[in-house]
Design a protein around this motif. Structure first.
Motif, PDB file in Angstrom:
ATOM      1  N   GLY A 216       7.921  19.828   2.597  1.00 17.20           N
ATOM      2  CA  GLY A 216       8.267  18.487   3.044  1.00 17.20           C
ATOM      3  C   GLY A 216       9.769  18.251   3.063  1.00 17.20           C
ATOM      4  N   ILE A 217      10.154  17.027   3.381  1.00 22.62           N
ATOM      5  CA  ILE A 217      11.559  16.648   3.514  1.00 22.62           C
ATOM      6  C   ILE A 217      11.888  15.582   2.473  1.00 22.62           C
ATOM      7  CG2 ILE A 217      13.261  15.522   5.016  1.00 22.62           C
ATOM      8  CD1 ILE A 217      11.732  16.695   7.409  1.00 22.62           C
ATOM      9  N   ASP A 218      12.957  15.837   1.727  1.00 25.63           N
ATOM     10  CA  ASP A 218      13.396  14.897   0.686  1.00 25.63           C
ATOM     11  C   ASP A 218      14.539  14.003   1.157  1.00 25.63           C
ATOM     12  OD1 ASP A 218      11.731  15.989  -1.594  1.00 25.63           O
ATOM     13  OD2 ASP A 218      12.858  17.787  -1.045  1.00 25.63           O
ATOM     14  N   VAL A 219      15.395  14.536   2.016  1.00 25.17           N
ATOM     15  CA  VAL A 219      16.512  13.762   2.560  1.00 25.17           C
ATOM     16  C   VAL A 219      16.595  14.042   4.054  1.00 25.17           C
ATOM     17  CG1 VAL A 219      18.981  13.259   2.450  1.00 25.17           C
ATOM     18  CG2 VAL A 219      17.784  14.015   0.387  1.00 25.17           C
ATOM     19  N   TYR A 220      16.640  12.981   4.847  1.00 22.55           N
ATOM     20  CA  TYR A 220      16.861  13.138   6.281  1.00 22.55           C
ATOM     21  C   TYR A 220      18.057  12.290   6.684  1.00 22.55           C
ATOM     22  CZ  TYR A 220      16.419  12.787  11.328  1.00 22.55           C
ATOM     23  OH  TYR A 220      16.691  12.810  12.674  1.00 22.55           O
ATOM     24  N   PHE A 221      19.112  12.932   7.147  1.00 22.79           N
ATOM     25  CA  PHE A 221      20.317  12.237   7.593  1.00 22.79           C
ATOM     26  C   PHE A 221      20.178  12.010   9.092  1.00 22.79           C
ATOM     27  CE2 PHE A 221      24.676  11.318   8.528  1.00 22.79           C
ATOM     28  CZ  PHE A 221      25.254  10.888   7.347  1.00 22.79           C
ATOM     29  N   GLU A 222      19.966  10.747   9.475  1.00 19.33           N
ATOM     30  CA  GLU A 222      19.643  10.408  10.855  1.00 19.33           C
ATOM     31  C   GLU A 222      20.894  10.159  11.697  1.00 19.33           C
ATOM     32  OE1 GLU A 222      18.173  10.622  13.567  1.00 19.33           O
ATOM     33  OE2 GLU A 222      16.387   9.384  13.274  1.00 19.33           O
ATOM     34  N   ASN A 223      21.064  10.987  12.724  1.00 18.43           N
ATOM     35  CA  ASN A 223      22.153  10.817  13.680  1.00 18.43           C
ATOM     36  C   ASN A 223      21.667  10.553  15.102  1.00 18.43           C
ATOM     37  OD1 ASN A 223      24.425  11.333  11.955  1.00 18.43           O
ATOM     38  ND2 ASN A 223      23.929  13.518  12.016  1.00 18.43           N
ATOM     39  N   VAL A 224      20.378  10.776  15.364  1.00 19.85           N
ATOM     40  CA  VAL A 224      19.902  10.878  16.739  1.00 19.85           C
ATOM     41  C   VAL A 224      18.806   9.884  17.089  1.00 19.85           C
ATOM     42  CG1 VAL A 224      18.786  12.415  18.394  1.00 19.85           C
ATOM     43  CG2 VAL A 224      20.593  13.284  16.920  1.00 19.85           C
ATOM     44  N   GLY A 225      17.716   9.836  16.327  1.00 25.34           N
ATOM     45  CA  GLY A 225      16.553   9.051  16.715  1.00 25.34           C
ATOM     46  C   GLY A 225      15.711   9.790  17.741  1.00 25.34           C
ATOM     47  N   GLY A 226      14.971   9.049  18.565  1.00 23.11           N
ATOM     48  CA  GLY A 226      14.198   9.655  19.644  1.00 23.11           C
ATOM     49  C   GLY A 226      13.141  10.625  19.159  1.00 23.11           C
ATOM     50  N   HIS A 227      12.949  11.711  19.922  1.00 20.31           N
ATOM     51  CA  HIS A 227      11.859  12.640  19.607  1.00 20.31           C
ATOM     52  C   HIS A 227      12.141  13.451  18.353  1.00 20.31           C
ATOM     53  CE1 HIS A 227      14.465  15.687  21.467  1.00 20.31           C
ATOM     54  NE2 HIS A 227      13.629  16.617  21.043  1.00 20.31           N
ATOM     55  N   VAL A 228      13.418  13.519  17.937  1.00 21.02           N
ATOM     56  CA  VAL A 228      13.726  14.207  16.676  1.00 21.02           C
ATOM     57  C   VAL A 228      13.135  13.412  15.507  1.00 21.02           C
ATOM     58  CG1 VAL A 228      15.573  14.966  15.145  1.00 21.02           C
ATOM     59  CG2 VAL A 228      15.777  15.325  17.606  1.00 21.02           C
ATOM     60  N   TRP A 229      13.312  12.105  15.523  1.00 21.05           N
ATOM     61  CA  TRP A 229      12.708  11.275  14.482  1.00 21.05           C
ATOM     62  C   TRP A 229      11.193  11.440  14.462  1.00 21.05           C
ATOM     63  CZ3 TRP A 229      13.501   8.273  10.295  1.00 21.05           C
ATOM     64  CH2 TRP A 229      12.472   7.404   9.918  1.00 21.05           C
ATOM     65  N   ASP A 230      10.587  11.516  15.627  1.00 21.26           N
ATOM     66  CA  ASP A 230       9.134  11.669  15.697  1.00 21.26           C
ATOM     67  C   ASP A 230       8.668  12.940  14.993  1.00 21.26           C
ATOM     68  OD1 ASP A 230       9.021   9.349  17.193  1.00 21.26           O
ATOM     69  OD2 ASP A 230       8.947  10.385  19.125  1.00 21.26           O
ATOM     70  N   ALA A 231       9.466  14.011  15.094  1.00 19.64           N
ATOM     71  CA  ALA A 231       9.098  15.272  14.453  1.00 19.64           C
ATOM     72  C   ALA A 231       9.337  15.239  12.947  1.00 19.64           C
ATOM     73  CB  ALA A 231       9.893  16.419  15.079  1.00 19.64           C
ATOM     74  N   VAL A 232      10.362  14.515  12.529  1.00 19.43           N
ATOM     75  CA  VAL A 232      10.728  14.465  11.111  1.00 19.43           C
ATOM     76  C   VAL A 232       9.797  13.549  10.322  1.00 19.43           C
ATOM     77  CG1 VAL A 232      12.524  13.665   9.518  1.00 19.43           C
ATOM     78  CG2 VAL A 232      13.148  15.057  11.509  1.00 19.43           C
ATOM     79  N   PHE A 233       9.437  12.422  10.905  1.00 14.26           N
ATOM     80  CA  PHE A 233       8.759  11.350  10.179  1.00 14.26           C
ATOM     81  C   PHE A 233       7.500  11.782   9.412  1.00 14.26           C
ATOM     82  CE2 PHE A 233       5.654   7.787  10.350  1.00 14.26           C
ATOM     83  CZ  PHE A 233       6.264   6.965   9.411  1.00 14.26           C
ATOM     84  N   PRO A 234       6.610  12.596   9.983  1.00 11.79           N
ATOM     85  CA  PRO A 234       5.396  12.960   9.231  1.00 11.79           C
ATOM     86  C   PRO A 234       5.660  13.828   8.006  1.00 11.79           C
ATOM     87  CG  PRO A 234       5.122  13.368  11.591  1.00 11.79           C
ATOM     88  CD  PRO A 234       6.579  13.141  11.355  1.00 11.79           C
ATOM     89  N   LEU A 235       6.858  14.381   7.899  1.00 10.40           N
ATOM     90  CA  LEU A 235       7.144  15.366   6.852  1.00 10.40           C
ATOM     91  C   LEU A 235       7.804  14.768   5.611  1.00 10.40           C
ATOM     92  CD1 LEU A 235       8.548  18.219   9.145  1.00 10.40           C
ATOM     93  CD2 LEU A 235       6.179  17.859   8.395  1.00 10.40           C
TER      94      LEU A 235
END
Length: 339
Positions: A216-235
């Motif tokens: 899983g993901i403990d820290v996500y540094f968001e610079n982009v949004g869009g479909h990248v966020w969609d891939a990150v969010f479930p993790l």
């Protein structure tokens, strides 16, 4: 151009969606005159950054927009040509915020002297400047990576994302980067030392990201949004921290966003996973983190613990096309115009 003229680029019109060259206008103007406490600057380098798209819009934001006919805003490295302040003399190299123009008369109070012997002066616009500080303060204050945790950062080949991943690794975390194209991905892995890199153009990006983050993901540094966020969010793991620095995938959007309303799903996971999502503007951390950043990041860069890449464009007249390309991910590294 002669030294009696100031070349400048102003905002000619507000863009609808993607900016075009027609939204900018190159002008010649008389050399600005000096007042008491001011210095006359000759711009050497101009920083181009994603936030500039927001300044072109009249929409309500954290900073006032550039007005039509006004010089485009931007950080600069400049040489002092003339001074009416005892703290500066001709030949000094300074960090300023004098915008898209060849010369500017500015108050000496807002300037910081640079030492060309300590580091290349362009780093004051990148790794040792606002982008580097954005990475440092946002990650360490909000993200707080811990040894053994997994960090993911979008736009990992850019000046903010590359610094985020490298700092996270210095703190003992795994760094997983997301970048666009094989060349950028290879550079992020081999030069910046990320543990894993995923190409956001890959049709299997979401699956490959999940495989790169088995815990899983403990820290996500968001610079982009869009479909990248969609891939990150479930993790996201429970108690994941998400510093929201930028949403470059949305900056040229017009009208309502397509697709179903996913806000209820987001709110559910914020509650059930105890997520921390916080947007920030880097300047809010200057009083508490500014000195530590200058000391620690300067040392890391000098030691080679933090590496950086610059993308230099020649000529002020090429700044509009360069900014348009930046918003589409065409730059490779910190985008700077050599004026």
């Amino acid at each position: 151009m002669t030294e009696t003229e100031n070349t400048r680029i102003v905002l000619a019109s507000r863009p609808e969606g993607r900016p075009t060259p027609a939204n900018f206008r190159l002008e010649r103007a008389p050399m600005p005159s000096l007042g008491d406490g001011q210095v006359l600057l000759k711009t050497l380098y101009l920083s181009l950054d994603p936030y500039m798209r927001g300044r072109m819009s009249a929409a309500k934001s954290y900073a006032a927009p550039v007005e039509i006919g006004q010089v485009m805003e931007g950080g600069t490295v400049a040489e002092v040509v003339e001074s009416r302040d005892a703290a500066f003399k001709p030949g000094d190299i300074v960090l300023s915020y004098s915008g898209w123009q060849s010369h500017a008369a500015v108050s000496a109070k807002g300037l910081r002297k640079l030492d060309p012997q300590a580091a290349p002066v362009t780093t004051a616009l990148g790794v040792l400047g606002m982008p580097g500080f954005t990475a440092y303060a946002g990650l360490l204050t909000i993200g707080q990576p811990k040894p053994g945790e997994t960090l993911v950062v979008a736009a990992a080949s850019g000046p903010v994302g590359s610094a985020v991943g490298q700092i996270a690794r210095l703190k003992g975390a795994r760094a997983v980067g997301i970048a666009g194209g094989p060349e950028k991905c290879a550079f992020v892995r081999e030069t910046f030392g990320f543990d894993e890199v995923i190409d956001h153009r890959d049709p299997q990006m979401a699956d490959k990201l999940a495989a790169a983050c088995p815990g899983g993901i403990d820290v996500y540094f968001e610079n982009v949004g869009g479909h990248v966020w969609d891939a990150v969010f479930p993790l996201f793991n429970s108690f994941a921290r998400i510093p929201v620095c930028g949403l470059v995938a949305q900056y040229n959007a017009t009208g309502a966003f397509p697709g179903p309303d996913r806000l209820p799903l987001l709110m559910r996971d914020i509650l059930s996973k105890s997520l921390t999502i916080r947007g920030f503007i880097q300047r809010e951390f200057v009083p508490t983190q500014g000195k530590a950043f200058q000391e620690e990041m300067t040392r890391w860069v000098a030691e080679g613990a933090i590496r950086y890449k610059e993308d230099i464009v020649e000529g002020l007249e090429n700044a509009p096309e360069a900014l348009i390309g930046l918003l589409e991910g065409k730059n490779f590294g910190k985008l700077i115009v050599k004026v």
